[in-house]
Design an enzyme around this catalytic site. Sequence first.
Site, PDB file in Angstrom:
ATOM      1  N   CYS A   8       0.863  -1.188   0.000  1.00 31.49           N
ATOM      2  CA  CYS A   8       0.000   0.000   0.000  1.00 31.49           C
ATOM      3  C   CYS A   8       0.895   1.232   0.000  1.00 31.49           C
ATOM      4  O   CYS A   8       2.069   1.145  -0.378  1.00 31.49           O
ATOM      5  CB  CYS A   8      -0.980  -0.033   1.179  1.00 31.49           C
ATOM      6  SG  CYS A   8      -0.200  -0.036   2.798  1.00 31.49           S
ATOM      7  N   ARG A  14      -3.313  -0.644   5.507  1.00 25.87           N
ATOM      8  CA  ARG A  14      -3.914  -1.708   4.699  1.00 25.87           C
ATOM      9  C   ARG A  14      -3.024  -2.927   4.500  1.00 25.87           C
ATOM     10  O   ARG A  14      -3.443  -4.066   4.734  1.00 25.87           O
ATOM     11  CB  ARG A  14      -4.347  -1.157   3.330  1.00 25.87           C
ATOM     12  CG  ARG A  14      -5.489  -0.177   3.416  1.00 25.87           C
ATOM     13  CD  ARG A  14      -5.653   0.610   2.140  1.00 25.87           C
ATOM     14  NE  ARG A  14      -4.527   1.517   1.930  1.00 25.87           N
ATOM     15  CZ  ARG A  14      -4.316   2.235   0.844  1.00 25.87           C
ATOM     16  NH1 ARG A  14      -5.156   2.121  -0.171  1.00 25.87           N
ATOM     17  NH2 ARG A  14      -3.281   3.054   0.768  1.00 25.87           N
ATOM     18  N   ASP A 124      -8.054   3.715   1.053  1.00 27.25           N
ATOM     19  CA  ASP A 124      -7.154   4.259   2.073  1.00 27.25           C
ATOM     20  C   ASP A 124      -7.962   4.774   3.260  1.00 27.25           C
ATOM     21  O   ASP A 124      -8.764   5.685   3.113  1.00 27.25           O
ATOM     22  CB  ASP A 124      -6.356   5.403   1.424  1.00 27.25           C
ATOM     23  CG  ASP A 124      -5.302   5.981   2.353  1.00 27.25           C
ATOM     24  OD1 ASP A 124      -5.334   5.670   3.557  1.00 27.25           O
ATOM     25  OD2 ASP A 124      -4.462   6.744   1.858  1.00 27.25           O
TER      26      ASP A 124
END
Length: 160
Positions: A8, A14, A124
């Site tokens: 990420c 994440r 996000d």
Amino acid sequence: MIKVMFVCLGNICRSPTAHGVFEQMVREQKLDNRIQVESSGTSGWHEGEKSDSRSSEEAAKRGYDLSYVRSQATMDSDFIEMDYLLAMDVDNLIELQRRCPEEYQHKLSLFLFHGDLDEEEVPDPYYGGAKGFSHVLDLVETGSRALLEYICSQHSLGNR
Ligand code: 4NP
């Protein structure tokens, strides 16, 4: 060893979540001698940091431990050493595609590409509220199950 890296932007929300969840599923299937799990962030902004507490707390609620993950930047050597580099969203996939030599491009994909979901990206959650973090966990759990099944079928591994 089959080497899987989740990617990420910061490697604190994440991809560490996917790292912890997927690795636990791998252990439960007794495949940890066959599949190695890593994660990284394309930015490198948070190198050396623990996962965001909002992510690790949401993960802990569901029985996953992220405490051992430390943020690292995605490195050029990862394109050589990893077998799968799985981006959490399109922006990070594009960044990987930009940096990855032609001969390793086939290792890159979206993480959720392997799931049968309406969503293609893990959004996000960093600047949002708690809901975003629990949504990340939902997507990561579903995506990880699908990914493990996919890898097992690709490499003729039993996962029952
Ligand atoms: P991640 O989330 O890419 O899921 O780890 C983010 C973490 C940090 C920032 C952005 C996204 N940041 O801007 O520092």
